[in-house]
Write a protein that holds these residues in place. Structure first.
Motif, PDB file in Angstrom:
ATOM      1  N   SER A 114       0.837  -1.203   0.000  1.00  0.00           N
ATOM      2  CA  SER A 114       0.000   0.000   0.000  1.00  0.00           C
ATOM      3  C   SER A 114       0.868   1.248   0.000  1.00  0.00           C
ATOM      4  N   VAL A 117       2.147   2.592  -3.377  1.00  0.00           N
ATOM      5  CA  VAL A 117       1.217   3.438  -4.127  1.00  0.00           C
ATOM      6  C   VAL A 117       1.034   4.789  -3.432  1.00  0.00           C
ATOM      7  N   GLY A 169       5.533  -9.737  -8.603  1.00  0.00           N
ATOM      8  CA  GLY A 169       4.266  -9.630  -9.319  1.00  0.00           C
ATOM      9  C   GLY A 169       3.212 -10.578  -8.766  1.00  0.00           C
ATOM     10  N   LEU A 172       1.972  -9.126  -5.517  1.00  0.00           N
ATOM     11  CA  LEU A 172       1.143  -7.942  -5.784  1.00  0.00           C
ATOM     12  C   LEU A 172      -0.230  -8.350  -6.315  1.00  0.00           C
ATOM     13  N   HIS A 176      -3.786  -7.577  -4.605  1.00  0.00           N
ATOM     14  CA  HIS A 176      -4.793  -6.887  -5.417  1.00  0.00           C
ATOM     15  C   HIS A 176      -6.106  -7.670  -5.461  1.00  0.00           C
ATOM     16  N   PHE A 180      -8.735  -6.169  -2.926  1.00  0.00           N
ATOM     17  CA  PHE A 180      -9.560  -5.202  -3.652  1.00  0.00           C
ATOM     18  C   PHE A 180     -10.751  -5.906  -4.305  1.00  0.00           C
ATOM     19  N   ILE A 181     -10.469  -6.920  -5.126  1.00  0.00           N
ATOM     20  CA  ILE A 181     -11.554  -7.626  -5.825  1.00  0.00           C
ATOM     21  C   ILE A 181     -12.277  -8.590  -4.873  1.00  0.00           C
ATOM     22  N   ARG A 183     -11.510 -11.723  -4.371  1.00  0.00           N
ATOM     23  CA  ARG A 183     -11.671 -12.964  -5.123  1.00  0.00           C
ATOM     24  C   ARG A 183     -11.065 -14.112  -4.321  1.00  0.00           C
TER      25      ARG A 183
ATOM     26  N   TYR B 112      -6.482   2.540 -12.195  1.00  0.00           N
ATOM     27  CA  TYR B 112      -6.943   1.197 -11.807  1.00  0.00           C
ATOM     28  C   TYR B 112      -6.044   0.602 -10.726  1.00  0.00           C
ATOM     29  N   ILE B 113      -4.737   0.808 -10.876  1.00  0.00           N
ATOM     30  CA  ILE B 113      -3.790   0.192  -9.937  1.00  0.00           C
ATOM     31  C   ILE B 113      -3.720   0.997  -8.637  1.00  0.00           C
ATOM     32  N   SER B 114      -3.558   2.311  -8.762  1.00  0.00           N
ATOM     33  CA  SER B 114      -3.510   3.135  -7.549  1.00  0.00           C
ATOM     34  C   SER B 114      -4.851   3.090  -6.823  1.00  0.00           C
ATOM     35  N   GLY B 115      -5.935   3.123  -7.606  1.00  0.00           N
ATOM     36  CA  GLY B 115      -7.275   3.098  -7.009  1.00  0.00           C
ATOM     37  C   GLY B 115      -7.548   1.823  -6.235  1.00  0.00           C
ATOM     38  N   ALA B 116      -6.967   0.713  -6.696  1.00  0.00           N
ATOM     39  CA  ALA B 116      -7.176  -0.562  -6.001  1.00  0.00           C
ATOM     40  C   ALA B 116      -6.663  -0.479  -4.566  1.00  0.00           C
ATOM     41  N   VAL B 117      -5.528   0.199  -4.383  1.00  0.00           N
ATOM     42  CA  VAL B 117      -4.994   0.352  -3.026  1.00  0.00           C
ATOM     43  C   VAL B 117      -5.769   1.431  -2.268  1.00  0.00           C
ATOM     44  N   ARG B 127     -15.770   2.865  -4.944  1.00  0.00           N
ATOM     45  CA  ARG B 127     -15.108   1.562  -4.888  1.00  0.00           C
ATOM     46  C   ARG B 127     -15.835   0.560  -5.780  1.00  0.00           C
ATOM     47  N   LEU B 130     -15.185   1.181  -9.407  1.00  0.00           N
ATOM     48  CA  LEU B 130     -13.797   0.828  -9.750  1.00  0.00           C
ATOM     49  C   LEU B 130     -13.627  -0.688  -9.831  1.00  0.00           C
ATOM     50  N   VAL B 131     -14.178  -1.399  -8.862  1.00  0.00           N
ATOM     51  CA  VAL B 131     -14.095  -2.872  -8.882  1.00  0.00           C
ATOM     52  C   VAL B 131     -14.748  -3.405 -10.155  1.00  0.00           C
ATOM     53  N   VAL B 134     -12.412  -2.871 -13.149  1.00  0.00           N
ATOM     54  CA  VAL B 134     -11.262  -3.779 -13.129  1.00  0.00           C
ATOM     55  C   VAL B 134     -11.726  -5.202 -13.447  1.00  0.00           C
ATOM     56  N   ARG B 135     -12.877  -5.588 -12.910  1.00  0.00           N
ATOM     57  CA  ARG B 135     -13.432  -6.917 -13.224  1.00  0.00           C
ATOM     58  C   ARG B 135     -13.709  -7.050 -14.720  1.00  0.00           C
ATOM     59  N   LEU B 172       1.372  -5.205 -12.469  1.00  0.00           N
ATOM     60  CA  LEU B 172       1.499  -4.597 -11.137  1.00  0.00           C
ATOM     61  C   LEU B 172       2.970  -4.447 -10.752  1.00  0.00           C
ATOM     62  N   HIS B 175       4.379  -1.471 -12.669  1.00  0.00           N
ATOM     63  CA  HIS B 175       3.937  -0.212 -12.051  1.00  0.00           C
ATOM     64  C   HIS B 175       4.712   0.041 -10.752  1.00  0.00           C
TER      65      HIS B 175
END
Lengths: 230, 230
Positions: A114, A117, A169, A172, A176, A180-181, A183, B112-117, B127, B130-131, B134-135, B172, B175
């Motif tokens: 975290s 970012v 990776g 990460l 993620h 976040f998802i 899953r 997408y990547i920064s927002g996930a965190v 949220r 955004l999810v 990304v999905r 990821l 990034h």
């Protein structure tokens, strides 16, 4: 809690350590930038000046929290892996314990991940400290990968930096997808990715060996040690 | 800029679009949570009420910025890849264009990547939006992977979800290393990781085929299309 203001050294280190652990839990959830003296004082039911008596500034507090996180990380992941034999067993242990730690942190969040970012665009002392810690961790992985090559457990043409990049990776992606998802099965995916990564290094080596017909095929890869931490 | 308050619909959509692009650049750099009506008004040299005339609330603004980001992403990565043949060429184009886009965003950051965190622990409408995006993106990758299997370009036992997980990990890591650690060569590492990933699927298939001696060896993998975008 005014007695803490008047006698800041009473219970001294003990109180400081307790504040730091609470600060770490705030920073894990809200980010290091979400950690303020005010939020921390609220959570500790202390006055702001009570907290300031232990930490001279917000940046000192953030820096101490980072150091504490690093200690926890070393205790959970790094030191136990040093007890494994040099080379592949150690590399596998570093990865397995890292995955186990991140999967325990899904509810709160990993400060290294975290923080990367949070601070990628925010220059300053905290960013530098965080980069330094992440670099040290990547270096530890890189060293274990290089030793695996030296021990003949990974093919001699293995690119250790590339290996670390791909291991990073996988973790990460775990962080993620799980955090976040939300899953399910992300831990197993990270483990499967590592197993495939290891196997592909040997396949690449054995196919170039059979093409050149000039080398012994690489040693067969042993199953990664992905058992859960005790 | 008081005329904008009095006549909010003059220049209407044009002004709104200009505000949105500035808002997107703020959000890319500071995070969606760093995007406030006040910051945006300052940057546009407008009054807050001038901005409010175009966006009813901060959440509406964040939501519109996300939608704009999604449009840019689709235009750069998704639609051009649809022009590639179904299957592996499309999957390779999706990855190559995604890497190219993220590498162009190193200075600002991928939302997408920064927002996930940023939103992993922050429930709410942004949220969820955004999810969902990304999905959708992961689903597009998964579909292209599944089609590659159907076309016989990837082995039939390929786990498409695992493949997407590992592709996501590579981006990821790109990034992370390029933006946070500022390590050169991260784009090439992501590309090399993808090439190795593709090759390992074929190796896994051909070694299980030669073990079982019951299948044709998998088709040889063609070199991934990692040429830079035009």
């Amino acid at each position: 809690m005014t007695e803490l203001i008047q006698k800041p050294l009473r219970k001294g280190e003990q109180t400081r350590a307790a504040i730091l652990e609470v600060a770490l839990s705030i920073a894990s959830r809200e980010g290091l930038e979400g950690l303020t003296i005010g939020v921390l004082a609220d959570r500790m039911a202390m006055s702001k000046s009570g907290v300031f008596a232990h930490f001279g500034s917000r940046e000192d507090l953030q820096s101490e929290v980072l150091r504490l996180y690093h200690q926890h990380f070393e205790q959970d992941v790094f030191y136990p892996s040093l007890r494994e034999p040099r080379g592949l067993p150690r590399l596998e242990s570093l990865f397995a314990r890292w995955v186990a730690r991140v999967s325990m942190e899904i509810a709160s969040g990993c400060i290294y991940i975290s923080g990367a970012v949070e601070y990628d665009d925010r220059p300053g002392a905290i960013r530098e400290q965080l980069v330094e810690m992440v670099r040290l961790w990547q270096l530890a992985l890189q060293r274990a990968a290089t030793q695996s090559i030296q021990e003949g457990q990974l093919p001699p043409d293995t690119d250790a930096d590339q290996l670390v990049f791909e291991m990073y990776g996988l973790v990460l992606a775990l962080h993620h997808d799980a955090r976040f998802i939300k899953r399910p099965g992300s831990v197993e995916r990270a483990q499967a990715g590592f197993a495939r990564l290891m196997n592909s290094l040997h396949h690449a080596a054995s196919s170039s060996a059979s093409t050149a017909a000039s080398k012994e095929p690489a040693k067969k890869h042993t199953k990664p040690n992905t058992k859960p931490l005790a």
